[in-house]
Design an enzyme around this catalytic site. Structure first.
Site, short mmCIF file in Angstrom:
data_model
loop_
_atom_site.label_atom_id
_atom_site.label_comp_id
_atom_site.label_asym_id
_atom_site.label_seq_id
_atom_site.Cartn_x
_atom_site.Cartn_y
_atom_site.Cartn_z
N GLY A 218 0.83 -1.20 0.00
CA GLY A 218 0.00 0.00 0.00
C GLY A 218 0.86 1.24 0.00
CG ASN A 219 -0.45 4.62 -1.56
OD1 ASN A 219 -1.30 5.13 -0.85
ND2 ASN A 219 -0.69 4.24 -2.82
CB ALA A 220 1.73 7.42 3.09
CB SER A 221 -3.04 7.89 -0.44
OG SER A 221 -4.17 8.68 -0.72
CB ALA A 286 -2.29 7.31 -4.01
#
Length: 418
Positions: A218-221, A286
């Site tokens: 995943g990512n930090a969005s 994102a």
């Protein structure tokens, strides 16, 4: 006159919070705290009816200022004129049907209506009432009158009302009201009703691509920018569908239909389902570029035969490019405007803006919002900045400010695009 975003972040404001006589008056206490915790000076003006729900002592304790309701209070200070004249912003929450009717017709029979009548600063009304009252032709006419006079009337939320009733008319959450009010202060045209009757699809948040039942890529969005875009679009009159991936615990944007997804392929399916009927598609999510080629059915363990040091990835669908292609093929209307986002860090040869220009040319969308991201920038932050790029080479800089303000700048650019 617009107030620069930088000033809003540093200059203490004189905020008047008006409180109408409805059950939602209890939320006004949280709204007072929203502004005081940001260093602003707050003066609360309740109606007499409002004090049946929340006492003056509560508002005085939270604001540190005296509370008055009548035009004959503090006559020596000409309070009924001075408070409205000196205010930088007036926010009325809840604004009841009766209170809006009185303001719409220029009544000045208590301190709150008198302050609204004399004010030259932005006045933002957050209605709260039963659905039948909100939809009543008299209220509809009063809202139209207020908006024609330059006041901002927010659309109410949909949800639980007094008793067992549910529907349109619920007061939005205090943080939503506060953010929208500050957006109006920065830009009085932020909620121009130029999207009335338009259908808008917005993607928001990140995607989680599973490795096994408990792990993912995943990512930090946080989803904040996509939610802000939905919030502003709805207040400009649009019918909004928000396709939300993994986000922070954010309140549902007022008036938006929320579609929940987790993975990139789920987001692709939801966006492509709604895009054919949309006037505008905004891809603010994102989306993960890659996903694990294989997903384990049970949790992978270090002492198992599985090799956890290497993960084979496969490419996810490019949803933005897919929407553009669908428009080219006629599956999405040729008049549909498509907006992309580029989160760029730059590299040794290119600035974030250079990379965004290349992405705009490659994707073929109508507008591209570029953010320079990195440690403590954009993702998960309340503020943002960047550039809006157009295919003809024009670039509009969006200065640092709250994400609702950035959203307003993007929607202005969308509505100016032919």
């Amino acid at each position: 006159m617009n107030v620069a975003s930088a000033e809003l972040n540093t200059k203490p404001l004189r905020v008047v919070i008006g409180v109408g006589g409805g059950i939602a008056a209890y939320k006004a206490a949280h709204l007072v705290r929203y502004f005081t915790e940001r260093g602003h000076q707050v003066r609360v003006i309740p109606t007499r009816s409002a004090l049946n729900f929340v006492g003056a002592a509560t508002f005085e304790a939270l604001s540190g200022q005296p509370v008055a309701t009548d035009v004959f209070d503090a006559v020596d200070e000409v309070q009924h004129v001075r408070l409205g004249q000196e205010a930088d912003l007036i926010v009325v929450a809840p604004a009841t049907a009766d209170l809006m009717a009185r303001i719409a017709h220029g009544r000045a029979d208590d301190l709150l209506t008198a302050s609204c009548l004399v004010a030259t600063c932005p006045v933002v009304l957050a209605p709260a009432m039963h659905t039948e009252m909100w939809l009543n032709p008299a209220t509809v006419d009063n809202v139209a009158t207020l908006r024609s006079h330059g006041l901002t009337v927010l659309d109410p939320a949909h949800g639980r009302l007094t008793g067992k009733d549910t529907g349109a008319g619920r007061l939005p959450e205090p943080e939503q009201i506060g953010e929208l009010a500050l957006t109006v202060l920065a830009d009085r045209e932020a909620f121009t009703r130029d999207l009335e009757g338009k259908k808008v699809v917005i993607s928001a948040g990140g995607t989680h691509e599973p490795l096994d039942p408990v792990r993912y890529l995943g990512n930090a969005s946080s989803g904040r920018q996509g939610y802000a875009l939905a919030e502003v679009a709805a207040q400009r009159g649009a019918e909004v569908t928000l396709v939300a991936g993994v986000t922070e615990n954010l309140p549902t944007p007022i008036g938006a239909e929320l579609v929940r997804v987790k993975t990139a392929r789920e987001m692709q399916q939801a966006v492509m389902e709604h895009a054919p009927s949309a006037d505008v598609v905004v891809m603010a999510a994102a989306v993960a570029d890659y996903r694990p080629a294989e997903v384990a059915e049970s949790k992978m363990k270090k002492d198992s035969e599985a090799d956890l040091s290497t993960i084979k990835l496969t490419e996810n669908p490019d949803i933005l490019a897919g929407v553009v292609e669908a428009r080219r093929q006629g599956d999405v209307a040729s008049t549909t405007k498509i907006v992309g986002f580029a989160a760029e860090t730059g590299d040794e040869n290119n600035s974030p803006l250079d990379l965004a220009r290349k992405k705009l040319k490659k994707k073929g969308c109508d507008l591209l919002m570029c953010n320079a991201v990195g440690e403590g920038k954009v993702f998960g932050q309340p503020d943002s900045s960047g550039w809006i790029l157009r295919p003809n080479g024009d670039v509009t800089e969006v200065p640092e400010g709250p994400k609702t303000g950035v959203a307003a700048a993007i929607w202005r650019a969308v509505c100016e695009t032919h």
